[in-house]
Design a protein around this motif. Sequence first.
Motif, PDB file in Angstrom:
ATOM      1  N   ARG A  89      38.161   3.560 -38.266  1.00  0.00           N
ATOM      2  CA  ARG A  89      37.321   3.476 -39.465  1.00  0.00           C
ATOM      3  C   ARG A  89      38.005   4.126 -40.666  1.00  0.00           C
ATOM      4  O   ARG A  89      37.984   3.581 -41.782  1.00  0.00           O
ATOM      5  CB  ARG A  89      35.958   4.136 -39.206  1.00  0.00           C
ATOM      6  CG  ARG A  89      34.999   3.262 -38.419  1.00  0.00           C
ATOM      7  CD  ARG A  89      33.593   3.847 -38.384  1.00  0.00           C
ATOM      8  NE  ARG A  89      33.516   5.000 -37.507  1.00  0.00           N
ATOM      9  CZ  ARG A  89      33.210   4.933 -36.207  1.00  0.00           C
ATOM     10  NH1 ARG A  89      32.952   3.765 -35.650  1.00  0.00           N
ATOM     11  NH2 ARG A  89      33.164   6.027 -35.473  1.00  0.00           N
ATOM     12  N   ALA A  90      38.624   5.279 -40.444  1.00  0.00           N
ATOM     13  CA  ALA A  90      39.305   5.975 -41.540  1.00  0.00           C
ATOM     14  C   ALA A  90      40.479   5.155 -42.060  1.00  0.00           C
ATOM     15  O   ALA A  90      40.703   5.076 -43.280  1.00  0.00           O
ATOM     16  CB  ALA A  90      39.774   7.349 -41.064  1.00  0.00           C
ATOM     17  N   THR A  91      41.228   4.520 -41.164  1.00  0.00           N
ATOM     18  CA  THR A  91      42.368   3.705 -41.584  1.00  0.00           C
ATOM     19  C   THR A  91      41.906   2.508 -42.400  1.00  0.00           C
ATOM     20  O   THR A  91      42.475   2.197 -43.465  1.00  0.00           O
ATOM     21  CB  THR A  91      43.157   3.222 -40.348  1.00  0.00           C
ATOM     22  OG1 THR A  91      43.702   4.361 -39.672  1.00  0.00           O
ATOM     23  CG2 THR A  91      44.287   2.286 -40.753  1.00  0.00           C
ATOM     24  N   LEU A  92      40.881   1.822 -41.943  1.00  0.00           N
ATOM     25  CA  LEU A  92      40.376   0.662 -42.669  1.00  0.00           C
ATOM     26  C   LEU A  92      39.832   1.056 -44.033  1.00  0.00           C
ATOM     27  O   LEU A  92      40.017   0.324 -45.025  1.00  0.00           O
ATOM     28  CB  LEU A  92      39.300  -0.040 -41.835  1.00  0.00           C
ATOM     29  CG  LEU A  92      39.839  -0.754 -40.589  1.00  0.00           C
ATOM     30  CD1 LEU A  92      38.714  -1.048 -39.607  1.00  0.00           C
ATOM     31  CD2 LEU A  92      40.564  -2.039 -40.977  1.00  0.00           C
ATOM     32  N   ALA A  93      39.206   2.218 -44.123  1.00  0.00           N
ATOM     33  CA  ALA A  93      38.718   2.701 -45.419  1.00  0.00           C
ATOM     34  C   ALA A  93      39.887   2.955 -46.372  1.00  0.00           C
ATOM     35  O   ALA A  93      39.782   2.688 -47.580  1.00  0.00           O
ATOM     36  CB  ALA A  93      37.892   3.974 -45.235  1.00  0.00           C
ATOM     37  N   ARG A  94      40.993   3.433 -45.848  1.00  0.00           N
ATOM     38  CA  ARG A  94      42.179   3.666 -46.689  1.00  0.00           C
ATOM     39  C   ARG A  94      42.813   2.351 -47.145  1.00  0.00           C
ATOM     40  O   ARG A  94      43.332   2.263 -48.266  1.00  0.00           O
ATOM     41  CB  ARG A  94      43.209   4.493 -45.923  1.00  0.00           C
ATOM     42  CG  ARG A  94      42.794   5.924 -45.675  1.00  0.00           C
ATOM     43  CD  ARG A  94      43.877   6.679 -44.937  1.00  0.00           C
ATOM     44  NE  ARG A  94      45.077   6.788 -45.754  1.00  0.00           N
ATOM     45  CZ  ARG A  94      46.266   7.177 -45.287  1.00  0.00           C
ATOM     46  NH1 ARG A  94      46.396   7.489 -44.005  1.00  0.00           N
ATOM     47  NH2 ARG A  94      47.298   7.258 -46.081  1.00  0.00           N
ATOM     48  N   LEU A  95      42.775   1.324 -46.293  1.00  0.00           N
ATOM     49  CA  LEU A  95      43.368   0.029 -46.641  1.00  0.00           C
ATOM     50  C   LEU A  95      42.488  -0.762 -47.606  1.00  0.00           C
ATOM     51  O   LEU A  95      42.976  -1.663 -48.302  1.00  0.00           O
ATOM     52  CB  LEU A  95      43.608  -0.795 -45.378  1.00  0.00           C
ATOM     53  CG  LEU A  95      44.646  -0.251 -44.389  1.00  0.00           C
ATOM     54  CD1 LEU A  95      44.713  -1.143 -43.155  1.00  0.00           C
ATOM     55  CD2 LEU A  95      46.023  -0.148 -45.041  1.00  0.00           C
ATOM     56  N   SER A  96      41.199  -0.441 -47.658  1.00  0.00           N
ATOM     57  CA  SER A  96      40.244  -1.170 -48.489  1.00  0.00           C
ATOM     58  C   SER A  96      40.676  -1.201 -49.950  1.00  0.00           C
ATOM     59  O   SER A  96      40.938  -0.154 -50.560  1.00  0.00           O
ATOM     60  CB  SER A  96      38.869  -0.502 -48.373  1.00  0.00           C
ATOM     61  OG  SER A  96      37.938  -1.096 -49.253  1.00  0.00           O
ATOM     62  N   GLY A  97      40.781  -2.397 -50.523  1.00  0.00           N
ATOM     63  CA  GLY A  97      41.133  -2.557 -51.924  1.00  0.00           C
ATOM     64  C   GLY A  97      42.569  -2.228 -52.271  1.00  0.00           C
ATOM     65  O   GLY A  97      42.936  -2.172 -53.451  1.00  0.00           O
ATOM     66  N   GLN A  98      43.423  -2.041 -51.257  1.00  0.00           N
ATOM     67  CA  GLN A  98      44.815  -1.630 -51.463  1.00  0.00           C
ATOM     68  C   GLN A  98      45.793  -2.684 -50.956  1.00  0.00           C
ATOM     69  O   GLN A  98      45.451  -3.531 -50.120  1.00  0.00           O
ATOM     70  CB  GLN A  98      45.095  -0.311 -50.734  1.00  0.00           C
ATOM     71  CG  GLN A  98      44.205   0.847 -51.144  1.00  0.00           C
ATOM     72  CD  GLN A  98      44.415   1.251 -52.582  1.00  0.00           C
ATOM     73  OE1 GLN A  98      45.545   1.334 -53.062  1.00  0.00           O
ATOM     74  NE2 GLN A  98      43.315   1.483 -53.299  1.00  0.00           N
ATOM     75  N   THR A  99      47.010  -2.599 -51.452  1.00  0.00           N
ATOM     76  CA  THR A  99      48.116  -3.414 -50.928  1.00  0.00           C
ATOM     77  C   THR A  99      48.960  -2.539 -50.019  1.00  0.00           C
ATOM     78  O   THR A  99      49.359  -1.436 -50.414  1.00  0.00           O
ATOM     79  CB  THR A  99      48.993  -3.968 -52.064  1.00  0.00           C
ATOM     80  OG1 THR A  99      48.190  -4.826 -52.882  1.00  0.00           O
ATOM     81  CG2 THR A  99      50.168  -4.773 -51.508  1.00  0.00           C
ATOM     82  N   HIS A 100      49.177  -3.003 -48.801  1.00  0.00           N
ATOM     83  CA  HIS A 100      50.047  -2.283 -47.864  1.00  0.00           C
ATOM     84  C   HIS A 100      51.171  -3.209 -47.418  1.00  0.00           C
ATOM     85  O   HIS A 100      51.171  -4.409 -47.711  1.00  0.00           O
ATOM     86  CB  HIS A 100      49.251  -1.769 -46.659  1.00  0.00           C
ATOM     87  CG  HIS A 100      48.605  -2.858 -45.859  1.00  0.00           C
ATOM     88  ND1 HIS A 100      47.356  -3.374 -46.162  1.00  0.00           N
ATOM     89  CD2 HIS A 100      49.012  -3.540 -44.754  1.00  0.00           C
ATOM     90  CE1 HIS A 100      47.041  -4.316 -45.287  1.00  0.00           C
ATOM     91  NE2 HIS A 100      48.025  -4.435 -44.423  1.00  0.00           N
ATOM     92  N   GLN A 101      52.122  -2.656 -46.736  1.00  0.00           N
ATOM     93  CA  GLN A 101      53.241  -3.438 -46.209  1.00  0.00           C
ATOM     94  C   GLN A 101      53.146  -3.505 -44.699  1.00  0.00           C
ATOM     95  O   GLN A 101      52.795  -2.519 -44.042  1.00  0.00           O
ATOM     96  CB  GLN A 101      54.582  -2.814 -46.602  1.00  0.00           C
ATOM     97  CG  GLN A 101      54.865  -2.899 -48.094  1.00  0.00           C
ATOM     98  CD  GLN A 101      56.244  -2.350 -48.429  1.00  0.00           C
ATOM     99  OE1 GLN A 101      56.638  -1.297 -47.963  1.00  0.00           O
ATOM    100  NE2 GLN A 101      56.984  -3.083 -49.246  1.00  0.00           N
TER     101      GLN A 101
END
Length: 198
Positions: A89-101
């Motif tokens: 859950r914490a990881t998905l919250a960090r990825l929310s609205g962001q661009t990752h590689q």
Amino acid sequence: MMPLVLASQSPRRADLLKQMGLSFEVMPADVDETPRPGEPAAEYVARLACDKARAVSQARPEAWVLGSDTSVVLGNEILGKPADADEARATLARLSGQTHQVMTAVALARRQDCQVRLVVTDVRFRTLTAEEIHAYVNSGEPMDKAGSYGIQGLGGIFVESLQGSYSAVVGLPLLETAALLANAGCPVWTHWPRHLES
């Protein structure tokens, strides 16, 4: 073609190899996946792909061995598989609205010779609600996946845009895998079925 071995237990990688029309055996590699101190994510992913391929190649020296590794990277941080639901859950919250590689390396080894290709794909998530993060984690899908999501599954609805290789995000870059095999003298297309004769 000499025997081909996939050094991974990932069903997604196996499905992608089958999509290429290849016959192969599966023999998961047992290697230490701990990043080295200060090791850049790209080097880490490429090293692990080769380590996996070489480890299985020692047991199967007569075969070509494919190893692969995928990491999700946000900023300079590698987001591995979640240890539990709270971490997912914490990881998905960090990825929310962001661009990752998503960094995926594929390696082809025979004995100690190892050739590797690295593919980097930019993935942007739309903004996620707490409710859908909770529902997604409860589905169980994130628990065995780097970055806590699978683009080929339920998590695909979170992806707003993608620049790069979709198959690499799933776990095995098709173009680069085919190129490695072709450079080794085994073009993938020579193994395709023939239904029509010209």
